[in-house]
Design a protein around this motif. Structure first.
Motif, short mmCIF file in Angstrom:
data_model
loop_
_atom_site.label_atom_id
_atom_site.label_comp_id
_atom_site.label_asym_id
_atom_site.label_seq_id
_atom_site.Cartn_x
_atom_site.Cartn_y
_atom_site.Cartn_z
N ASP A 4 3.84 -7.21 2.01
CA ASP A 4 3.89 -6.24 0.93
C ASP A 4 2.56 -5.50 0.85
O ASP A 4 1.68 -5.69 1.69
CB ASP A 4 4.24 -6.93 -0.39
CG ASP A 4 3.28 -8.06 -0.75
OD1 ASP A 4 2.23 -8.22 -0.09
OD2 ASP A 4 3.58 -8.80 -1.69
N LEU A 5 2.38 -4.68 -0.17
CA LEU A 5 1.15 -3.90 -0.30
C LEU A 5 -0.07 -4.81 -0.48
O LEU A 5 -1.15 -4.51 0.02
CB LEU A 5 1.26 -2.92 -1.46
CG LEU A 5 0.18 -1.85 -1.53
CD1 LEU A 5 0.11 -1.05 -0.24
CD2 LEU A 5 0.41 -0.93 -2.71
N GLN A 6 0.11 -5.94 -1.14
CA GLN A 6 -0.99 -6.89 -1.33
C GLN A 6 -1.47 -7.45 0.01
O GLN A 6 -2.64 -7.79 0.16
CB GLN A 6 -0.53 -8.03 -2.24
CG GLN A 6 -1.63 -9.00 -2.59
CD GLN A 6 -1.14 -10.09 -3.53
OE1 GLN A 6 0.00 -10.11 -3.97
NE2 GLN A 6 -2.02 -11.02 -3.84
N PHE A 7 -0.61 -7.53 0.99
CA PHE A 7 -0.98 -8.00 2.32
C PHE A 7 -1.44 -6.84 3.20
O PHE A 7 -2.38 -6.97 3.99
CB PHE A 7 0.21 -8.71 2.98
CG PHE A 7 -0.19 -9.70 4.04
CD1 PHE A 7 -0.12 -11.05 3.79
CD2 PHE A 7 -0.63 -9.28 5.28
CE1 PHE A 7 -0.49 -11.98 4.77
CE2 PHE A 7 -1.00 -10.19 6.26
CZ PHE A 7 -0.93 -11.54 5.99
N ALA A 8 -0.77 -5.69 3.08
CA ALA A 8 -1.08 -4.54 3.93
C ALA A 8 -2.45 -3.95 3.62
O ALA A 8 -3.18 -3.54 4.53
CB ALA A 8 -0.01 -3.47 3.76
N SER A 9 -2.83 -3.91 2.37
CA SER A 9 -4.09 -3.30 1.96
C SER A 9 -5.31 -3.95 2.61
O SER A 9 -6.17 -3.24 3.17
CB SER A 9 -4.20 -3.30 0.44
OG SER A 9 -5.38 -2.67 0.04
N PRO A 10 -5.46 -5.28 2.60
CA PRO A 10 -6.61 -5.89 3.27
C PRO A 10 -6.60 -5.69 4.79
O PRO A 10 -7.66 -5.61 5.40
CB PRO A 10 -6.50 -7.37 2.93
CG PRO A 10 -5.46 -7.52 1.91
CD PRO A 10 -4.68 -6.25 1.85
N ILE A 11 -5.42 -5.60 5.38
CA ILE A 11 -5.36 -5.34 6.82
C ILE A 11 -5.93 -3.96 7.11
O ILE A 11 -6.76 -3.79 7.99
CB ILE A 11 -3.92 -5.50 7.35
CG1 ILE A 11 -3.51 -6.97 7.34
CG2 ILE A 11 -3.79 -4.92 8.76
CD1 ILE A 11 -2.07 -7.23 7.69
N ALA A 12 -5.48 -2.97 6.35
CA ALA A 12 -5.98 -1.61 6.56
C ALA A 12 -7.47 -1.51 6.25
O ALA A 12 -8.21 -0.80 6.94
CB ALA A 12 -5.19 -0.63 5.69
N PHE A 63 2.15 2.69 3.63
CA PHE A 63 0.70 2.55 3.48
C PHE A 63 0.05 2.33 4.84
O PHE A 63 -0.94 2.98 5.19
CB PHE A 63 0.38 1.39 2.52
CG PHE A 63 -1.08 1.18 2.30
CD1 PHE A 63 -1.78 1.98 1.41
CD2 PHE A 63 -1.75 0.18 2.97
CE1 PHE A 63 -3.13 1.79 1.20
CE2 PHE A 63 -3.11 -0.02 2.78
CZ PHE A 63 -3.81 0.78 1.88
N ILE A 64 0.58 1.41 5.63
CA ILE A 64 0.05 1.12 6.97
C ILE A 64 0.13 2.37 7.84
O ILE A 64 -0.82 2.73 8.54
CB ILE A 64 0.81 -0.06 7.62
CG1 ILE A 64 0.43 -1.37 6.95
CG2 ILE A 64 0.60 -0.12 9.12
CD1 ILE A 64 -0.99 -1.82 7.19
N LEU A 65 1.25 3.05 7.80
CA LEU A 65 1.42 4.25 8.62
C LEU A 65 0.47 5.37 8.20
O LEU A 65 0.02 6.15 9.04
CB LEU A 65 2.87 4.72 8.58
CG LEU A 65 3.88 3.80 9.28
CD1 LEU A 65 5.30 4.21 8.96
CD2 LEU A 65 3.63 3.77 10.78
N ASP A 66 0.16 5.46 6.93
CA ASP A 66 -0.75 6.50 6.43
C ASP A 66 -2.22 6.16 6.68
O ASP A 66 -3.03 7.05 6.92
CB ASP A 66 -0.55 6.72 4.93
CG ASP A 66 0.74 7.46 4.61
OD1 ASP A 66 1.27 8.16 5.51
OD2 ASP A 66 1.22 7.34 3.48
N CYS A 67 -2.58 4.88 6.59
CA CYS A 67 -3.99 4.48 6.60
C CYS A 67 -4.53 4.03 7.94
O CYS A 67 -5.74 4.09 8.15
CB CYS A 67 -4.21 3.36 5.59
SG CYS A 67 -3.91 3.88 3.91
N MET A 68 -3.70 3.55 8.81
CA MET A 68 -4.19 2.95 10.05
C MET A 68 -4.14 3.96 11.19
O MET A 68 -3.16 4.03 11.94
CB MET A 68 -3.42 1.68 10.36
CG MET A 68 -3.53 0.69 9.21
SD MET A 68 -3.44 -1.02 9.64
CE MET A 68 -4.75 -1.25 10.77
#
Length: 171
Positions: A31-39, A62-67
């Protein structure tokens, strides 16, 4: 399968200690809580697989936009959930929309499978998105559509032909 209780700290430590870290396979809830620290902590990640996970559309976008360095993404056999709810439950997405397809078009490889005839997708539905790995072949969790993340073994009859050829190769 235990969940990672504090993803920001783990991703921060990986980012600090492993400067050449470029591939990650996550199984569980993404989820976003997991994706945010990865990015945030792994911005140069090139390969990400979240196959057989509960995946929120918000985290995917989020991942597609930030990474910016992401080249390969595998969301095969995920239970893809949208934030809009019906009677307190998240809506399950059965097909990728144009927003997602437009964003993944910049990737070198993109793998996805949401086929109702796919045994793995059926297992995800039966297990309500949290794959009960102990119920299946002991090698099953080692599989990945991304060759560099697969730990061997033959796919057997778990994937239908359509699933095995869903990679979007734009090389």
């Amino acid at each position: 399968m235990p969940s990672i209780a504090r993803p920001p700290y783990i991703m921060e430590e990986i980012g600090r200690s492993c400067k050449n870290f470029s591939s990650l396979k996550v199984v569980g809830t993404f989820d976003l809580q997991f994706a945010s620290p990865i990015a945030s902590h792994l911005p140069k990640l090139k390969i990400l697989s979240v196959r057989c996970s509960i995946l929120t559309k918000e985290a995917l976008l989020f991942i597609l936009d930030c990474m910016d360095h992401l080249e390969v993404l595998n969301i095969s056999h995920c239970l893809l959930l949208e934030n809009r709810t019906t009677l307190g439950r998240k809506h399950i997405i059965r097909e990728l929309d144009q927003t997602i397809m437009g964003k993944v078009s910049s990737l070198r490889e993109f793998y996805h499978c949401m086929s109702q005839s796919c045994t793995t997708c059926q297992r995800m539905a039966t297990d309500e998105g949290l794959m009960r790995w102990y119920r299946y072949e002991d090698w099953f969790w080692r599989q990945d559509e991304v060759n560099s993340l697969s730990l061997g073994q033959d796919n057997g009859k778990l994937f239908d032909e359509g699933c095995l050829n869903l990679g979007l190769n734009q090389s």
